[in-house]
Scaffold this motif. Structure first.
Motif, PDB file in Angstrom:
ATOM      1  N   VAL A 294       0.831  -1.197   0.000  1.00 52.78           N
ATOM      2  CA  VAL A 294       0.000   0.000   0.000  1.00 52.78           C
ATOM      3  C   VAL A 294       0.870   1.253   0.000  1.00 52.78           C
ATOM      4  O   VAL A 294       0.644   2.192  -0.754  1.00 52.78           O
ATOM      5  CB  VAL A 294      -0.952   0.002   1.209  1.00 52.78           C
ATOM      6  N   THR A 295       1.900   1.239   0.850  1.00 55.70           N
ATOM      7  CA  THR A 295       2.776   2.411   0.951  1.00 55.70           C
ATOM      8  C   THR A 295       4.029   2.287   0.074  1.00 55.70           C
ATOM      9  O   THR A 295       4.755   3.256  -0.084  1.00 55.70           O
ATOM     10  CB  THR A 295       3.226   2.607   2.403  1.00 55.70           C
ATOM     11  N   ALA A 296       4.260   1.079  -0.473  1.00 57.58           N
ATOM     12  CA  ALA A 296       5.455   0.802  -1.288  1.00 57.58           C
ATOM     13  C   ALA A 296       6.734   1.076  -0.491  1.00 57.58           C
ATOM     14  O   ALA A 296       7.739   1.521  -1.037  1.00 57.58           O
ATOM     15  CB  ALA A 296       5.449   1.630  -2.566  1.00 57.58           C
ATOM     16  N   LYS A 297       6.692   0.772   0.809  1.00 56.49           N
ATOM     17  CA  LYS A 297       7.847   0.992   1.663  1.00 56.49           C
ATOM     18  C   LYS A 297       8.247  -0.306   2.355  1.00 56.49           C
ATOM     19  O   LYS A 297       7.417  -1.155   2.633  1.00 56.49           O
ATOM     20  CB  LYS A 297       7.557   2.069   2.709  1.00 56.49           C
ATOM     21  N   GLU A 298       9.540  -0.416   2.615  1.00 53.28           N
ATOM     22  CA  GLU A 298      10.050  -1.570   3.330  1.00 53.28           C
ATOM     23  C   GLU A 298       9.682  -1.450   4.802  1.00 53.28           C
ATOM     24  O   GLU A 298       9.892  -0.423   5.437  1.00 53.28           O
ATOM     25  CB  GLU A 298      11.567  -1.646   3.165  1.00 53.28           C
ATOM     26  N   ILE A 299       9.118  -2.524   5.363  1.00 52.45           N
ATOM     27  CA  ILE A 299       8.662  -2.474   6.751  1.00 52.45           C
ATOM     28  C   ILE A 299       9.419  -3.457   7.643  1.00 52.45           C
ATOM     29  O   ILE A 299       9.136  -3.548   8.836  1.00 52.45           O
ATOM     30  CB  ILE A 299       7.150  -2.768   6.852  1.00 52.45           C
ATOM     31  N   GLY A 300      10.351  -4.165   7.086  1.00 57.51           N
ATOM     32  CA  GLY A 300      11.119  -5.095   7.906  1.00 57.51           C
ATOM     33  C   GLY A 300      12.117  -5.840   7.056  1.00 57.51           C
ATOM     34  O   GLY A 300      11.979  -5.948   5.834  1.00 57.51           O
ATOM     35  N   GLY A 301      13.156  -6.317   7.700  1.00 60.40           N
ATOM     36  CA  GLY A 301      14.154  -7.079   6.968  1.00 60.40           C
ATOM     37  C   GLY A 301      15.306  -7.469   7.870  1.00 60.40           C
ATOM     38  O   GLY A 301      15.428  -7.000   9.009  1.00 60.40           O
ATOM     39  N   GLY A 302      16.138  -8.325   7.350  1.00 66.48           N
ATOM     40  CA  GLY A 302      17.303  -8.748   8.098  1.00 66.48           C
ATOM     41  C   GLY A 302      18.247  -9.561   7.231  1.00 66.48           C
ATOM     42  O   GLY A 302      17.882 -10.037   6.157  1.00 66.48           O
ATOM     43  N   MET A 303      19.476  -9.694   7.708  1.00 69.05           N
ATOM     44  CA  MET A 303      20.488 -10.502   7.056  1.00 69.05           C
ATOM     45  C   MET A 303      21.217 -11.291   8.124  1.00 69.05           C
ATOM     46  O   MET A 303      21.403 -10.816   9.243  1.00 69.05           O
ATOM     47  CB  MET A 303      21.477  -9.618   6.282  1.00 69.05           C
ATOM     48  N   GLN A 304      21.604 -12.495   7.780  1.00 67.37           N
ATOM     49  CA  GLN A 304      22.300 -13.331   8.745  1.00 67.37           C
ATOM     50  C   GLN A 304      23.371 -14.139   8.032  1.00 67.37           C
ATOM     51  O   GLN A 304      23.069 -14.963   7.171  1.00 67.37           O
ATOM     52  CB  GLN A 304      21.328 -14.271   9.446  1.00 67.37           C
ATOM     53  N   ASP A 305      24.630 -13.889   8.386  1.00 64.25           N
ATOM     54  CA  ASP A 305      25.718 -14.703   7.855  1.00 64.25           C
ATOM     55  C   ASP A 305      25.689 -16.090   8.481  1.00 64.25           C
ATOM     56  O   ASP A 305      25.330 -16.255   9.658  1.00 64.25           O
ATOM     57  CB  ASP A 305      27.080 -14.062   8.179  1.00 64.25           C
TER      58      ASP A 305
END
Length: 521
Positions: A294-305
């Motif tokens: 709806v907002t075309a925005k990122e609302i969460g995320g993560g990276m893990q080696d």
């Protein structure tokens, strides 16, 4: 006595943990052709797409099955508007069996939809779903058909290769299951053809259309290399009411190796995949991003080696020594190689459970000095599975490795790989294995002397790994063996039927017999 009851409870819990799924087998029947795929229906039935006959004179067939019984069987007719057409695919939408055909007419390439009835006979006339213009005398461009996970929306997409000095174009039409057109468009790709690669077209459960592609950089030599050093960015294009949205997915200057796309009913789009260092060939870790459409925005995320101990888990002493020598010469730390994303499941509580598999092909060439001819032998490897969980807080709870070793020659690996299904708090992984990897009671003997999967009558078994989604703990058992059920399982042909809460499994016995089975989930 207390110790006895504790031990008994532990043993029973272990058995229930690993054998939560059971197969309800049908009868061994004569094959109706080579199975291509299983297509579940909204009703308690399914269809099977097959190829029968030789490569030149063969044809496609469809069979309809209710429970364990085949009730109809028919040939697909390759005609549209009184003209011979090309087969483009088949889908089941609702309880309708739909065949897709393409043809060239009046300078256009056209995609048709032909509905078949329950007796596998054409019903009505073929309907046009999409078309694009062809260059004079050309036959470039292709169609694809995408269906949303809830089977409420149908997407027809196409790509048109560019002329010299121009850009590729892609187009799409999105329909409801009642064939009401709700979205359409045709756009040039935003980059030159040599600077991008399309990963996937996707239709969400709300009928939104997405295009995922990688953007590449030009090297100093002005030549483009689509490899570890040329990757620049991942783009997700969404065609919204207010125009084209470009969602650039930041993976912190890493190299995208593989990914999976999925969405939920709350208009949240999730991308999860594998990344590596730009200047290293291996896999470094896992990432995910959540986007509000709806907002075309990122609302969460993560990276893990991946931790070093996880990467080297189950490595032989020879592999460890080789990695140490490479590291001592400054050629990088130990890494995982050749992993591909297989699936990402978004559970009801928002948890993400993903799977990936090590897959690669090796070619060995032999030269006959007497004839002067070379022969290539292709070896197909499907090895370890990696599973992981991302919790509702966006944190990586666990990574788990499931060791397996599958290799075949000059066949594409038809009996290799695995099927996965989430059921009652467990992730189940099912694949062909070797009976020598299990005790007489069906318990896994460990990875120290892991044997390559075997497909012979005496040595083939099907393994099941049941992984607790909460903790990641896993139990591996002999699910069933070939001689006991008179079948050689083909996990690549298994199909999870979420609407009927079951998995339809398939196997063959020799060249002429086949059997379907059902697993409640």
């Amino acid at each position: 006595m207390r110790f006895f009851w504790t031990l008994l409870f532990f043993c029973l819990s272990s058995i229930m943990f690993a054998q939560d799924l059971e197969v309800d087998w049908g009868d061994l029947e004569r094959k109706q052709g080579s199975l291509i795929r299983i297509l579940p229906s909204d009703k308690d039935e399914f269809y099977a797409l097959r190829w029968t006959g030789g490569s030149l004179l063969g044809h496609y067939k469809i069979s309809r099955h209710i429970g364990k019984e085949m009730v109809a069987n028919g040939k697909i007719l390759l005609y549209a508007e009184k003209s011979i057409a090309s087969f483009e695919g088949v889908r089941v939408i609702g309880d309708k069996l739909i065949i897709f055909l393409s043809d060239k007419k009046d300078g256009e390439k056209i995609l048709f939809m032909q509905v078949y009835n329950r007796d596998i006979e054409p019903e009505g006339d073929a309907v046009r779903l999409g078309a694009f213009s062809l260059e004079k005398g050309g036959n470039k461009g292709w169609f694809d058909v995408k269906v949303s996970a809830n089977k409420k929306f149908l997407g027809v997409v196409w790509q048109i290769p560019a002329k010299k000095g121009t850009k590729d174009r892609y187009g799409f039409n999105v329909y409801t299951k009642d064939l009401k057109l709700i979205n359409e468009g045709e756009y040039p790709l935003p980059f030159d053809p040599e600077l991008c690669r399309i990963h996937n077209h996707y239709i969400s459960n709300k009928g939104d259309y997405f295009l995922a592609l990688s953007e590449f950089e030009i090297t100093e030599e002005r030549a483009v290399r689509r490899d570890k050093s040329a990757f620049k960015a991942l783009h997700i294009y969404h065609i919204a009411d207010d125009g084209l949205q470009d969602l650039v997915i930041d993976i912190e200057n890493k190299r995208l190796v593989a990914m999976a796309l999925t969405s939920d009913t709350s208009n949240i789009f999730t991308i999860t995949g594998v990344y590596g260092e730009k200047e290293e060939p291996g896999v470094q870790g896992v990432f995910y991003r959540k986007i509000d459409l709806v907002t075309a925005k990122e609302i969460g995320g993560g990276m893990q080696d991946f931790e070093r101990s996880f990467i080297t888990q189950n490595w032989s002493q020879r592999e460890l020594s080789k990695a140490s020598r490479r590291e001592a010469r400054g050629k990088g730390e130990p890494q995982l190689y050749d992993y591909q994303m297989r699936e990402a499941n978004i559970l009801e509580d928002g948890t993400i459970v993903g799977t990936m598999e090590q897959y690669f092909v090796r070619v060995r060439s032999t030269y006959d000095s007497r004839t002067g001819q070379s022969t290539n032998i292709y070896y197909y490897y499907y090895n370890d599975i990696i599973a992981y969980k991302i919790n509702t807080e966006g944190e990586f709870d666990w990574f788990k490795k499931v060791p397996k070793y599958q290799v075949s020659m000059n066949d594409g690996g038809p009996f290799s790989s695995f099927e996965s299904v989430v059921s009652n708090g467990y992730l189940h992984l099912i694949f062909n294995d070797n009976v020598r990897n299990y005790s007489e009671n069906g318990e896994f003997l460990g990875v120290e002397r892991l044997q390559v999967a075997n497909y012979s009558k005496r040595k083939n078994v099907v393994a099941i790994v049941s992984m607790d989604i909460e903790s990641g703990e896993q139990e591996r058992m002999n699910f069933f063996d070939r001689t006991a059920v008179d079948v050689l399982a083909i996990p690549k042909k298994f199909e999870v039927d979420h609407q009927q809460n079951r998995m339809i499994i398939y196997g063959i016995w020799g060249r002429t017999k086949e059997k379907f089975g059902f697993v409640k989930i």
